[in-house]
Design a protein around this motif. Structure first.
Motif, PDB file in Angstrom:
ATOM      1  N   TYR A 314       0.798  -1.231   0.000  1.00 34.01           N
ATOM      2  CA  TYR A 314       0.000   0.000   0.000  1.00 34.01           C
ATOM      3  C   TYR A 314       0.835   1.289   0.000  1.00 34.01           C
ATOM      4  CZ  TYR A 314      -3.752  -3.199   1.455  1.00 34.01           C
ATOM      5  OH  TYR A 314      -4.655  -4.227   1.527  1.00 34.01           O
ATOM      6  N   ASN A 316       2.154   3.241  -1.930  1.00 27.55           N
ATOM      7  CA  ASN A 316       1.915   4.306  -2.911  1.00 27.55           C
ATOM      8  C   ASN A 316       0.502   4.882  -2.824  1.00 27.55           C
ATOM      9  OD1 ASN A 316       4.476   4.237  -4.254  1.00 27.55           O
ATOM     10  ND2 ASN A 316       3.843   2.326  -5.242  1.00 27.55           N
ATOM     11  N   ASP A 317      -0.245   4.519  -1.798  1.00 27.40           N
ATOM     12  CA  ASP A 317      -1.675   4.840  -1.750  1.00 27.40           C
ATOM     13  C   ASP A 317      -2.043   5.969  -0.780  1.00 27.40           C
ATOM     14  OD1 ASP A 317      -1.888   2.755  -3.487  1.00 27.40           O
ATOM     15  OD2 ASP A 317      -2.875   1.375  -2.104  1.00 27.40           O
ATOM     16  N   TYR A 394      -7.105   5.082   4.779  1.00 29.81           N
ATOM     17  CA  TYR A 394      -5.722   4.961   5.236  1.00 29.81           C
ATOM     18  C   TYR A 394      -5.629   4.059   6.463  1.00 29.81           C
ATOM     19  CZ  TYR A 394      -4.623   8.892   2.120  1.00 29.81           C
ATOM     20  OH  TYR A 394      -4.444   9.707   1.021  1.00 29.81           O
ATOM     21  N   LYS A 397      -5.294   0.479   5.521  1.00 26.47           N
ATOM     22  CA  LYS A 397      -4.067   0.169   4.790  1.00 26.47           C
ATOM     23  C   LYS A 397      -2.815   0.349   5.638  1.00 26.47           C
ATOM     24  CE  LYS A 397      -5.932   1.122   0.195  1.00 26.47           C
ATOM     25  NZ  LYS A 397      -5.805   1.893  -1.056  1.00 26.47           N
TER      26      LYS A 397
END
Length: 504
Positions: A314, A316-317, A394, A397
Motif C-alpha cells: 500500500y 503508494n496509496d 488509510y 491500509k
C-alpha cells in the motif's frame, strides 16, 4: 584600530556566500558594480532541494501563468499578519526576474555546467538545479551555488573565504564598512554603495535560539552548519537595527534525519505512530509540519512509526503529501526500504515482542505499546478511527497484524530559523523607529517579513526561494538599480496553466 591589518574597498560588500549572498553578488555585478564577498567558512554554504519562483520566463515557456497579486495575498494571509506585505510583494514580484537574470548568465554553458528545471508544468512553483554532480535531493541547491560562484567570479566578484564579518562601522549616519577576521587578521571592508548581510540563521547560537525560537530548544540540528550563529543579526542589532521579537519562523522536519542511523523513507506517511510511552497521540494523517511540531511536544521528542507486511502493498496509496514516499535521500520506495534497513534507520521484526525489543521498549512502555497496537487493530476491524479520526481508507491500509513488522525511530529538528531584522521592500534594514539604516541591507534569513511562526511548507522551496529573491533585490537596491517591480505584473491571459496557491 591597530589590529586591522588591511583596508579594502568595493561598491558593495556582502557578508555571506549562500543563496542570498550569491544572488546579491550577481545582481550587483551585472550592473557593473565592484563586489566583495566575505564568507566565514572555506567555501560557499547553502542547503536545499529547490527554490520557489513566480512568473519566470522559464516557467512561462513551460506553459504556466502566475497571478502575482494572488500569490502576494496568499502569503500575506498565510503568515497571519506577522509578515510585511510590501516585503512579501517584493519577494514574489522579483523572484521571476532573479531567475531570468540567472538563466541569462548561464545560457550556452552546456549540460556539464548545469541548468534549472521548472516544475511549473506539474502545478508547482519549485525549480530545481540539475547537473552531472547532483547525486541526491539536498545536493541540488549547493551545486547550483557552487556553479554560480564561478559565474560571479567571472563577473569580477572577489571572494574572501575563512573571513568572518564581526562588526559594522558607520560614517556619520551611514553604515560604511564591515570589520572581518580573516586568516591573516582583521580586515576593514568598505562598501561605498552598501553593505549586505546574508549570513544565514541563528540556529547554532543557543542563547539566540532560547530568546527567539524557544520551541526549538533541545532539538538536534537537522542541517544548520556550525557557522550559523546569527552573526549578521548581531551586527545589525549592534549598529542600531531592530529585530523581530519572535517567535522566529521555524522549519522543523524529519528529513534529513538528525539521528545517527540516518534517513528513512515514509516520514510523512500515515502509519501507526507512538511516543516513548507506547501511546498513540494523534491522527497520523496530518500535514508533515503538524506531525513534526506535535512530535516536539512528546516525551524525549521521540516518535516511532510501525508497519506490518502490507507496507510494500500500500505504500503508494497515501496521496502526494510531503515525504509520503521514499523521501529526499532515496529515489524509489524499494531503494528507501533496502537502504534504511541496511543503515538501521528501519528495523524489521518477526514478532511484536521482537518489534518492542528493536524499539528499546521495556516495562510499562512495552505493555502500553502492545495495548496500543491491539486497540489500533480493533479500530481497523471496526472501519472507523474512534480515537483520532484517521481517514478510514488509510486506516485499513496501515495495519499492524502480520509479520514481518517494521519500526522507524524519528525525532525532528529545525532545518532553519527563518527570521531576523526588520526591513523594507528594498531589503534595507530598519531602526527602532522603523526608519532606514542607511547603507545596510539584509537578505535571506537575516531579514524578517515573509512567514508566521512556521514557514509556508505548502509552497515547495519557498525558504530557498525567499533567499534567492531577497538576495537579488538587495543587490539591485544597493546599487540603486531596482526597477519598479510592480510594472512586472501581467494578468493571466488564460492561455496557459495558471498556478494557484494550494495547487495539488
Amino acid at each position: 584600530e591597530s589590529d586591522i591589518k588591511e583596508t579594502v574597498e568595493a561598491d558593495v560588500v556582502i557578508v555571506g556566500a549562500g543563496i542570498a549572498g550569491t544572488l546579491a553578488a550577481l545582481a550587483a555585478a551585472v550592473e557593473g558594480a565592484s563586489v566583495l564577498v566575505l564568507q566565514k567558512s572555506s567555501e560557499p554554504m547553502s542547503h536545499g532541494i529547490g527554490f520557489s519562483v513566480f512568473d519566470a520566463q522559464l516557467q512561462r515557456d513551460a506553459g504556466a501563468e502566475f497571478d502575482l497579486r494572488e500569490w502576494t495575498d496568499f502569503f500575506a494571509k498565510d503568515c497571519y499578519g506577522y509578515g510585511n506585505q510590501a516585503y512579501i510583494e517584493s519577494v514574489v514580484y522579483n523572484s521571476g526576474r532573479a531567475l531570468d537574470m540567472m538563466m541569462d548568465l548561464i545560457k550556452d554553458r552546456g549540460e556539464d555546467f548545469g541548468t534549472v528545471v521548472p516544475y511549473a508544468s506539474k502545478g508547482g512553483t519549485i525549480c530545481m538545479w540539475n547537473d552531472p554532480d547532483v547525486d541526491r535531493g539536498y545536493s541540488r541547491v549547493p551545486q547550483m551555488i557552487k556553479k554560480l560562484t564561478v559565474v560571479a567570479q567571472e563577473l569580477g566578484v572577489e571572494y574572501r573565504f575563512k573571513t568572518a564579518g564581526e562588526q559594522l562601522e558607520k560614517d556619520g549616519d551611514r553604515v560604511a564598512a564591515v570589520i572581518a577576521k580573516g586568516p591573516d587578521g582583521y580586515v576593514r571592508a568598505k562598501g561605498a554603495k552598501g553593505i549586505i548581510l546574508a549570513t544565514g540563521d541563528i540556529g547554532n547560537d543557543p542563547e539566540m535560539v532560547a530568546k527567539y525560537a524557544p520551541f526549538c530548544q533541545g532539538l538536534p540540528n537537522t542541517y544548520m552548519p556550525p557557522d550559523n550563529t546569527g552573526d549578521g543579526h548581531k551586527m545589525a542589532l549592534w549598529i542600531g537595527a531592530s529585530m523581530y521579537n519572535g517567535p522566529f519562523s521555524q522549519a522543523i522536519h524529519y528529513d534529513p534525519s538528525p539521528l545517527p542511523e540516518g534517513d528513512a523513507p515514509f516520514s510523512g506517511s500515515p502509519y501507526l505512530a507512538v511516543n516513548a510511552r507506547g501511546e498513540r497521540y494523534q491522527n497520523e494523517d496530518l500535514d508533515y509540519p503538524i506531525i513534526a511540531n506535535s512530535n516536539v511536544q512528546q516525551p524525549g521528542k521521540l516518535r516511532w512509526q510501525i508497519m506490518d507486511k502490507t507496507l510494500t502493498e500500500y505504500w503508494n496509496d497515501f496521496g502526494n503529501g510531503m515525504c509520503r514516499n521514499q523521501g529526499f535521500y532515496y529515489t524509489t520506495n524499494e531503494e528507501g526500504l533496502e537502504g534504511a534497513l541496511k543503515s538501521g534507520a528501519m528495523m524489521k521484526a518477526d514478532s511484536l515482542e521482537e518489534l518492542a525489543d528493536n524499539m528499546g521498549f521495556e516495562g510499562e512502555a512495552r505493555e502500553t505499546l502492545f495495548k496500543t497496537i491491539e486497540r489500533y487493530n480493533e479500530l481497523i476491524d471496526l472501519g472507523e478511527d474512534l480515537d483520532f479520526g484517521k481517514n478510514p481508507e488509510y486506516l485499513k491500509k496501515t495495519p499492524v497484524k502480520e509479520p514481518p513488522f517494521y519500526s522507524v525511530k524519528r525525532t525532528p529538528g529545525p532545518l532553519g530559523l527563518l527570521d531576523g531584522v526588520y526591513c523594507n521592500n528594498k531589503m534595507q534594514a530598519l531602526d527602532e523607529d522603523f526608519g532606514v539604516v542607511e547603507g545596510l541591507f539584509v537578505a535571506g534569513n537575516v531579514g524578517h517579513g515573509m512567514f508566521g511562526c512556521d514557514y509556508t511548507i505548502s509552497v515547495g522551496g519557498i525558504s530557498c526561494g525567499r533567499a534567492f529573491s531577497s538576495g537579488y533585490v538587495a543587490g539591485k537596491a544597493a546599487v540603486d538599480k531596482l526597477p519598479d517591480y510592480k510594472s512586472y505584473y501581467q494578468p493571466p491571459t488564460g492561455a496557459g496553466m495558471q498556478i494557484h496557491p494550494g495547487f495539488k
